[in-house]
Design an enzyme around this catalytic site. Structure first.
Site, short mmCIF file in Angstrom:
data_model
loop_
_atom_site.label_atom_id
_atom_site.label_comp_id
_atom_site.label_asym_id
_atom_site.label_seq_id
_atom_site.Cartn_x
_atom_site.Cartn_y
_atom_site.Cartn_z
N CYS A 370 43.45 41.71 45.11
CA CYS A 370 43.07 40.01 45.55
C CYS A 370 42.77 40.95 46.73
CB CYS A 370 44.50 39.12 45.32
SG CYS A 370 46.32 40.59 45.55
N ARG A 399 49.03 52.48 40.51
CA ARG A 399 50.65 52.03 41.50
C ARG A 399 51.48 53.28 41.32
NH1 ARG A 399 51.26 45.77 39.12
NH2 ARG A 399 49.24 45.10 40.12
N GLN A 417 42.93 45.19 35.53
CA GLN A 417 43.55 45.05 35.28
C GLN A 417 41.71 43.83 34.61
OE1 GLN A 417 45.46 43.58 39.14
NE2 GLN A 417 47.30 44.48 37.74
N ASP A 419 41.45 40.38 36.58
CA ASP A 419 42.04 40.27 37.69
C ASP A 419 41.12 38.63 37.77
OD1 ASP A 419 44.16 39.78 38.98
OD2 ASP A 419 43.88 41.33 40.24
N HIS A 421 40.89 35.31 40.51
CA HIS A 421 41.89 34.54 41.86
C HIS A 421 40.68 33.53 41.94
CE1 HIS A 421 43.24 39.01 42.52
NE2 HIS A 421 44.00 38.23 42.74
N LYS A 502 55.56 32.67 40.36
CA LYS A 502 54.38 32.80 39.18
C LYS A 502 54.85 32.35 38.00
CE LYS A 502 55.76 37.56 37.84
NZ LYS A 502 56.00 38.61 38.17
N HIS A 548 46.00 33.22 41.75
CA HIS A 548 46.43 34.74 41.29
C HIS A 548 46.15 34.95 39.76
CE1 HIS A 548 47.31 36.75 44.87
NE2 HIS A 548 47.31 36.00 45.30
#
Length: 693
Positions: A370, A399, A417, A419, A421, A502, A548
């Protein structure tokens, strides 16, 4: 769970007169005292579970709790944990007791012993527990007068003494520890034999079943290492796991469920089907995908890309590492540093004398995409006409998961991911959330997941940034979007990320297990920290809201979940090998080579097995490899210009003209059918194709 509670019935309430035991009132009401629906405890007017030996000081109404309910099973399992601890201390007199709570579908108990338990030890302990059940020992609650009395009684149990000391409030206590010591008074449960003698006891708040014969079915399942109170700086203990149920039938069903879960374990299937591996040379939690796994992964990603393109997402790419200042701006180094790999100190320059000429900087492997997307948004001026701006990336992140929690593909250290946004105006937020949730659910359904519920994670008051009002608005926007979906909404208090609340989409697999899939978060904070702006309709600078969204969560985890959901028998459109041709004899191979050529021309992944094995062995091999379509050909098939289908379940369709077979397989794959083809189902596909022709 493998065994579901009985159908909901009207709650029965029973009056317990003052000075009368709950057991007497339950018996007077004619409620069951044995079998799967036996009453094991009662729930009082405050919702607290009470032993059947409980006698209130004034008249009360209680709700009887049966063995075959979730609450009833939890009490049975807690009592079974005590039974295990008694058996351990009888067979290992020097064993010291940790804690023994019920957990989902079972229980465990932690022990400090001189050596690890062996499989033979578990068998012996289980046998001893069955003997204790037959003896009909009573569970009897006894209140300790003071902390000093508890210390005196538990002088030889150091871990129990520590739990007693926790009642001072000097330390935080987790839920399992609270169950051991209780939030109020200190109590012990004594096990009393048929002669009225106390034969064992344990510090516990309860409640428990009346006696051991209310534990009709149990099994010890495994042993694992566990640190006292979950702290690796503490003593390592032996944790014995078990399961207990209200009947032998329920236990048998659960054990079969466990066996099926083991058969579906994606780690085992990954090796058997040659999909992925975890080389020791690469490191823990860092998978490599083999060619067959690479095909499945590519299909997952390619279909997702097409759907995102149709939904007006714009594709971006960002690097794997960055200067630490980016994560200082985003706040990740303040709030998430423990989950990041250590910094790499780079770019330092020194002269020939070692004198520093240019200071180095810390670079980090990215745990999130992000912050990079914020920089893309900020790279030039933005107009309200561009919003909502939907940026999408298959971004690799890293991670630092502790080695104890790394698990196959479902908990890794390096992941990709899907991902996205979304940057939008405040007036666009609600519509965007509803559209986004619909998009997420539809795409998950396309991969064959159908059973969902939603979880709303709200602010952790100990770990958050931003103001109360933005959190309130963001939370209510998510709640409204979730409720409009018609799905069940489950609260998750304190589960939000530090920057915003979330929604998590929880999907149930073929075994009924819930997996967290997609997450949708509303963020007012990062646009502020990165000073993101757009020019509004009035010409003034405005702050966008950021959403997100990760749809799979990660490709790796989604791959693992789908592997277990389908037990490795992926839908034909995802299968690495979709068709294998098997000639009955060598002279029939050329016929199948032509069939395979036609299939490949239509984009089907097909091959002919030219090996030396006999036909039946080839069928077994490719069925074991879970190939959806096997095409057999013998002399009659060659003569007729046909093939015979063999399916994963062993069913067969003979003598299908080649053109019809090729067309039907193509339609099946193109439609992305998620069911496994069988003779019955595919016969209809062939018939439908003949009608349309």
């Amino acid at each position: 769970m493998s065994v579901q509670p009985p159908e909901a019935q009207q709650v029965t309430r029973v009056k317990v007169p003052a000075g009368t035991t709950a057991a007497a009132a339950v018996a007077e009401a004619g409620l069951p005292g044995q079998g799967p629906q036996a009453i094991v405890v009662v729930r009082d007017e405050e919702g607290e579970l009470r032993d059947l030996a409980w006698a209130p000081e004034s008249d009360v109404e209680v709700e009887p709790v049966a063995a075959d309910t979730e609450a009833g099973r939890s009490v049975i399992r807690h009592s079974a944990a005590h039974l295990l601890a008694q058996a351990v201390q009888q067979q290992f007199p020097d064993a010291k007791l940790g804690i023994g709570p019920p957990v989902k579908d079972g229980f465990y108990y932690d022990f400090d012993v001189d050596r690890p338990f062996t499989p033979e030890d578990l068998q012996a302990l289980e046998k001893r527990m069955k003997q204790l059940v037959k003896s009909g020992q009573k569970f009897s609650r006894r209140r300790l007068d003071s902390v000093e009395a508890a210390r005196e009684e538990l002088a030889n149990e150091p871990y129990k003494l520590e739990l007693v000391d926790l009642k001072s409030g000097a330390d935080e206590v987790d839920t399992s520890e609270v169950m051991e010591v209780g939030a109020g008074e200190l109590t012990v449960y004594d096990n009393i034999d048929r002669h009225g003698e106390v034969v064992w006891g344990d510090l516990c708040r309860g409640p428990h079943v009346p006696h051991t014969k209310f534990i009709p079915a149990f099994k010890l399942t495994r042993v694992a290492a566990a640190y006292w109170r979950g702290d690796q700086n503490n003593q390592q203990l032996q944790r014995v796991y078990g399961t207990a149920w209200e009947s032998k039938e329920a236990l048998a069903e659960h054990l079969e469920w466990l066996a099926e879960a083991e058969r579906r374990d994606h780690r085992r299937l990954g090796a058997e089907l040659d999909l992925f591996s975890f080389p020791e040379e690469v490191g823990s939690g860092l998978p490599v995908f083999h060619p067959k796994g690479g095909i499945i992964r590519r299909e997952l990603e390619d279909y997702s890309r097409r759907r995102h393109e149709a939904a007006d997402y714009e594709f971006v790419n960002t690097p794997h590492i960055t200067k630490g200042t980016l994560f200082e701006t985003s706040g990740h180094l303040d709030w998430y540093k423990d989950g990041m790999f250590p910094a790499m100190h780079l770019d330092e320059e020194r002269d020939e004398n070692g004198v520093l000429r240019k200071a180095g900087q810390d670079y980090y492997l990215k745990p999130m995409n992000c912050p990079f997307h914020n920089l893309i948004f900020r790279s030039r001026g933005r107009s309200y006409r561009e919003l909502p701006l939907r940026l999408f990336e298959f971004g690799s992140v890293y991670r630092y998961e502790k080695s104890g929690v790394v698990h196959g593909l479902t908990r890794v250290r390096g992941m990709t991911q899907d991902d996205a946004h979304i940057y939008c105006m405040p007036e666009q937020l609600q519509d965007e959330l509803k559209s986004l949730l619909s998009f997420v659910l539809d795409l998950l359904r396309d991969y064959g997941l159908e059973d969902f519920y939603l979880e709303l994670s709200t602010r952790n008051d100990e770990k958050y940034v931003g103001d109360d009002e933005s959190w309130r608005v963001a939370t209510e926007a998510l709640r409204e979007a979730a409720e409009s979906s018609g799905l069940e909404l489950v609260p998750d208090p304190g589960g939000a990320a530090f920057y915003g609340p979330k929604i998590s989409v929880q999907a149930k697999d073929a075994l009924g297990r819930s997996w967290q899939m997609s997450t949708i978060q509303v963020d007012y904070h990062l646009p502020e920290r990165f000073d993101l702006e757009y020019t509004g309709k009035d010409g003034a600078k405005q702050r966008p809201i950021k959403i997100h969204r990760a749809l799979f969560g990660s490709i790796e985890r989604f791959f693992g979940v789908l592997t277990e959901h389908y037990a490795g028998a992926f839908p034909a459109w995802l299968s690495p090998v979709q068709v294998v041709g098997i000639p009955i004899a060598d002279e029939h191979a050329d016929h199948l080579v032509g069939v395979v050529k036609s299939l490949r021309a239509g984009g089907i992944r097909a091959e002919v097995d030219h090996g030396d094995d006999r036909m039946q062995k080839k069928i077994r091999n490719h069925t074991t490899q879970k190939v959806p379509f096997l095409l057999l050909a013998g002399g009659k098939d060659v003569e007729a210009g046909a093939v015979s289908f063999r399916f994963r379940d062993g069913t067969q369709i003979n003598g299908v003209p080649v053109a019809e077979a090729v067309a039907a397989i193509g339609r099946w794959v193109e439609r992305r059918e998620n069911t496994s083809p069988t003779a019955e189902v595919f016969q209809r596909e062939l018939a439908a194709g003949a009608e349309s022709a």
